[in-house]
Design a protein around this motif. Structure first.
Motif, PDB file in Angstrom:
ATOM      1  N   ALA A  13       0.831  -1.206   0.000  1.00  0.00           N
ATOM      2  CA  ALA A  13       0.000   0.000   0.000  1.00  0.00           C
ATOM      3  C   ALA A  13       0.861   1.250   0.000  1.00  0.00           C
ATOM      4  O   ALA A  13       0.573   2.232  -0.698  1.00  0.00           O
ATOM      5  N   MET A  14       1.941   1.239   0.793  1.00  0.00           N
ATOM      6  CA  MET A  14       2.836   2.393   0.826  1.00  0.00           C
ATOM      7  C   MET A  14       3.481   2.644  -0.540  1.00  0.00           C
ATOM      8  O   MET A  14       3.797   3.792  -0.870  1.00  0.00           O
ATOM      9  N   LEU A  15       3.659   1.578  -1.317  1.00  0.00           N
ATOM     10  CA  LEU A  15       4.279   1.730  -2.627  1.00  0.00           C
ATOM     11  C   LEU A  15       3.250   2.081  -3.703  1.00  0.00           C
ATOM     12  O   LEU A  15       3.456   2.960  -4.529  1.00  0.00           O
ATOM     13  N   VAL A  16       2.115   1.356  -3.680  1.00  0.00           N
ATOM     14  CA  VAL A  16       1.133   1.504  -4.750  1.00  0.00           C
ATOM     15  C   VAL A  16       0.375   2.820  -4.649  1.00  0.00           C
ATOM     16  O   VAL A  16       0.165   3.505  -5.663  1.00  0.00           O
ATOM     17  N   VAL A 180      -1.110  15.740  -1.687  1.00  0.00           N
ATOM     18  CA  VAL A 180      -0.054  15.751  -0.667  1.00  0.00           C
ATOM     19  C   VAL A 180      -0.608  15.327   0.681  1.00  0.00           C
ATOM     20  O   VAL A 180      -0.006  14.517   1.408  1.00  0.00           O
ATOM     21  N   VAL A 181      -1.797  15.853   1.025  1.00  0.00           N
ATOM     22  CA  VAL A 181      -2.402  15.510   2.315  1.00  0.00           C
ATOM     23  C   VAL A 181      -2.739  14.021   2.376  1.00  0.00           C
ATOM     24  O   VAL A 181      -2.480  13.345   3.384  1.00  0.00           O
ATOM     25  N   VAL A 182      -3.322  13.495   1.271  1.00  0.00           N
ATOM     26  CA  VAL A 182      -3.660  12.060   1.248  1.00  0.00           C
ATOM     27  C   VAL A 182      -2.414  11.208   1.382  1.00  0.00           C
ATOM     28  O   VAL A 182      -2.396  10.196   2.089  1.00  0.00           O
ATOM     29  N   LEU A 183      -1.348  11.609   0.718  1.00  0.00           N
ATOM     30  CA  LEU A 183      -0.097  10.864   0.805  1.00  0.00           C
ATOM     31  C   LEU A 183       0.430  10.847   2.236  1.00  0.00           C
ATOM     32  O   LEU A 183       0.831   9.796   2.766  1.00  0.00           O
ATOM     33  N   LEU A 184       0.409  12.008   2.865  1.00  0.00           N
ATOM     34  CA  LEU A 184       0.877  12.089   4.256  1.00  0.00           C
ATOM     35  C   LEU A 184      -0.018  11.278   5.187  1.00  0.00           C
ATOM     36  O   LEU A 184       0.472  10.573   6.078  1.00  0.00           O
ATOM     37  N   LEU A 185      -1.336  11.404   4.992  1.00  0.00           N
ATOM     38  CA  LEU A 185      -2.256  10.662   5.854  1.00  0.00           C
ATOM     39  C   LEU A 185      -2.103   9.157   5.663  1.00  0.00           C
ATOM     40  O   LEU A 185      -2.165   8.391   6.625  1.00  0.00           O
ATOM     41  N   HIS A 187       0.617   7.440   4.787  1.00  0.00           N
ATOM     42  CA  HIS A 187       1.805   6.967   5.499  1.00  0.00           C
ATOM     43  C   HIS A 187       1.607   7.046   7.010  1.00  0.00           C
ATOM     44  O   HIS A 187       2.029   6.145   7.753  1.00  0.00           O
ATOM     45  N   THR A 188       0.961   8.111   7.485  1.00  0.00           N
ATOM     46  CA  THR A 188       0.745   8.261   8.927  1.00  0.00           C
ATOM     47  C   THR A 188      -0.156   7.155   9.466  1.00  0.00           C
ATOM     48  O   THR A 188       0.138   6.535  10.500  1.00  0.00           O
ATOM     49  N   LEU A 189      -1.279   6.902   8.766  1.00  0.00           N
ATOM     50  CA  LEU A 189      -2.212   5.875   9.228  1.00  0.00           C
ATOM     51  C   LEU A 189      -1.590   4.489   9.170  1.00  0.00           C
ATOM     52  O   LEU A 189      -1.765   3.688  10.097  1.00  0.00           O
ATOM     53  N   THR A 191       1.583   3.756   9.316  1.00  0.00           N
ATOM     54  CA  THR A 191       2.605   3.674  10.369  1.00  0.00           C
ATOM     55  C   THR A 191       1.959   3.492  11.739  1.00  0.00           C
ATOM     56  O   THR A 191       2.419   2.689  12.565  1.00  0.00           O
ATOM     57  N   THR A 192       0.871   4.230  11.979  1.00  0.00           N
ATOM     58  CA  THR A 192       0.165   4.103  13.258  1.00  0.00           C
ATOM     59  C   THR A 192      -0.406   2.695  13.417  1.00  0.00           C
ATOM     60  O   THR A 192      -0.332   2.091  14.494  1.00  0.00           O
ATOM     61  N   TYR A 193      -0.984   2.190  12.322  1.00  0.00           N
ATOM     62  CA  TYR A 193      -1.563   0.848  12.378  1.00  0.00           C
ATOM     63  C   TYR A 193      -0.492  -0.199  12.689  1.00  0.00           C
ATOM     64  O   TYR A 193      -0.684  -1.073  13.542  1.00  0.00           O
ATOM     65  N   MET A 194       0.619  -0.108  11.982  1.00  0.00           N
ATOM     66  CA  MET A 194       1.699  -1.064  12.228  1.00  0.00           C
ATOM     67  C   MET A 194       2.238  -0.939  13.639  1.00  0.00           C
ATOM     68  O   MET A 194       2.593  -1.926  14.283  1.00  0.00           O
ATOM     69  N   SER A 195       2.262   0.292  14.136  1.00  0.00           N
ATOM     70  CA  SER A 195       2.754   0.510  15.499  1.00  0.00           C
ATOM     71  C   SER A 195       1.832  -0.152  16.513  1.00  0.00           C
ATOM     72  O   SER A 195       2.284  -0.803  17.455  1.00  0.00           O
ATOM     73  N   ARG A 196       0.532   0.029  16.314  1.00  0.00           N
ATOM     74  CA  ARG A 196      -0.415  -0.528  17.276  1.00  0.00           C
ATOM     75  C   ARG A 196      -0.498  -2.042  17.194  1.00  0.00           C
ATOM     76  O   ARG A 196      -0.605  -2.713  18.221  1.00  0.00           O
TER      77      ARG A 196
END
Length: 497
Positions: A13-16, A180-185, A187-189, A191-196
């Motif tokens: 997902a991060m790549l596609v 840009v906002v969607v791209l940032l969100l 990656h943020t989501l 990363t947060t998901y993987m963290s949790r």
């Protein structure tokens, strides 16, 4: 879903997602600067290749201003119109409210030309404006000049605007910022998901492992889920729970060992003290007659016998506790066995003036798997315990049986002093004596009922006590009945009823 699959999906997902967003942005930029994507190839073939739209319009304006004869040159106008049509742009030339040239009959048929503005001033160039006609949008640019005959001429470039192109041109800044906002969100989501879902459980397990290393087991691992981390968390929690239980059992064993040593020391010290006293009496000449000497010697022999009995019971209890005492189980018709035991008991109790009441009814067929000698020891220990504490003039012991729920219940009661109800559950603990029994008159090792419980447990049964202080005690033994014999026993009982 496994962790491996989660990693694969998240990184895919991060790549596609960014690639898709970049591709969409590129397509939108292409549409903005080149019109319809399908006309992209033809746009490169134009004689105005490489020029911006504003440059094209300026070229047209100056071309006609410098060569006004071209306004009536059909060959030039047709070539120019052909090039402009590749960009989806039409040319319309009007002189004194009359059409001099039109790129296509399309313009003549449309009522759009009726709304075109009038001639304003020679040499002016009106900025393009948008006009909507018949649900279509058009962009119109106007050039005013004078013909060679000084007639007012207006040149119009009419471009049909694609709705998508118009939308992109209008909202491109918003689309770019949204991308840009969607791209940032994204990656943020992710990363947060993987963290949790992964990082936090791993940190929790690391913290739990450190607590176990420090000897702290008083916590609970709260990791749930069906993936590998959830399974690892549950396995770790089970390991912690078992380790904690093991340590508690070990601590209880240690406490029991200390208590056992204390109780053994207490129970052995009493007869040893008595023996030492009588031996000193003999040595010091206190027993100055044959009768006293014989009395002292008999007392010493009795105390030595008590010590020997205590040591035997300690040895027996130890073997039971370590499950090293062999049992020889056999299928025994329980009621004939109990009747024979009761007959022998009645003879012994008559000597001690104790009334025995028997109420046993269950048929001859009921069979129980028992070790005869061990089971007799249990019955003997219970009777001895009852006799030891008898304090009423009319002593009485009752024996009764019943068959219920695939089990035989044997109840042995007495009319002794009993124990408080809260103490009844403790009488099967080793060396336990109710407070009123701690005296030299009753004595005892304090292991009789503990041994009885161990033996009954090895028989797959249970032993319980009911007591009220001052009203006596009833001890119940529950043993499973063999299935084949149970049917015959129940039938016998029904026939007797």
């Amino acid at each position: 879903m496994s962790i491996r699959m989660k990693f694969l999906l998240s990184y895919a997902a991060m790549l596609v997602v960014p690639l898709l967003l970049i591709l969409i942005t590129a397509i939108l930029l292409t549409i903005v600067y080149h019109g319809d994507v399908q006309s992209l190839e033809s746009a490169y073939g134009s004689k105005f290749d490489g020029m911006e739209e504003r440059d094209t319009r300026d070229l047209i304006k100056h071309t006609f201003m410098q060569n006004k004869e071209l306004l009536t040159d059909p060959v030039f106008l047709n070539d120019l119109s052909a090039d402009m049509l590749k960009k989806n742009t039409y040319i319309y030339i009007r002189a004194d409210h009359k059409a001099l040239y039109a790129s296509d009959d399309f313009l003549l048929k449309k009522g759009l030309i009726d709304s075109l503005p009038d001639f304003k001033q020679a040499g002016t160039h009106n900025e393009p404006y948008r006009e909507k006609y018949n649900n279509d949008s058009y962009q119109i640019a106007q050039f005013d000049l004078l013909s060679k005959d000084a007639e007012p001429v207006s040149i119009f470039l009419v471009s049909k605007i694609d709705p998508l192109v118009q939308f992109v041109r209008t909202f491109f800044p918003i689309l770019f910022l949204s991308t840009v906002v969607v791209l940032l969100l994204t990656h943020t989501l992710l990363t947060t998901y993987m963290s949790r879902r992964i990082i936090r459980p791993l940190l929790e397990l690391r913290k739990a492992a450190r607590m176990v290393t420090d000897g702290d087991l008083d916590f609970k691992v709260e990791i749930r889920g069906k993936d590998e981390l959830g399974q690892l968390g549950m396995a770790f929690e089970e390991m912690r729970s078992r380790l904690q239980a093991s340590i508690q059992v070990q601590q209880q064993y240690e406490n029991n060992r200390k208590e056992l040593i204390t109780n053994i020391s207490h129970d052995l010290k009493t007869p040893i003290t008595a023996i030492k006293g009588y031996v000193d009496g003999i040595l010091e000449g206190v027993a100055d007659s044959p009768e006293k000497t014989e009395k002292y010697m008999r007392t010493i022999a009795a105390k030595a016998g008590e010590m020997d009995h205590l040591i035997d019971e300690l040895f027996l209890y130890s073997k039971l506790d370590m499950q090293k005492l062999p049992f020889s189980f056999e299928s025994v018709p329980i009621f004939p066995f109990l009747n024979d035991w009761a007959d022998e008991l009645k003879v012994e109790l008559e000597k001690q003036k104790v009334d025995l009441q028997i109420d046993m009814d269950g048929g001859e067929a009921a069979k129980v798997a028992v070790d005869r000698d061990s089971f007799k020891r249990v019955l003997g220990n219970i009777i001895q315990n009852s006799l030891k504490y008898m304090d009423k003039p009319n002593k009485k012991i009752t024996v009764s049986t019943r068959i219920e729920n695939h089990a035989l219940t044997l109840a042995i009661g007495d009319n002794g002093p009993g124990v408080p109800s809260e103490a009844a559950e403790h009488i099967f603990e080793r060396f336990y004596r109710a407070e009123q029994s701690r005296n030299t008159k009753t004595g005892g090792s304090g292991l009789g009922l503990a041994i009885a419980k161990q033996i009954i447990v090895e028989h797959g049964g249970g032993i319980y006590a009911d007591s009220q202080e001052g009203e006596g005690m009833v001890i119940r033994i529950v043993l499973p009945i063999e299935e084949e014999a149970l049917v015959h026993a129940e039938n016998d009982t029904d026939r007797r009823r």
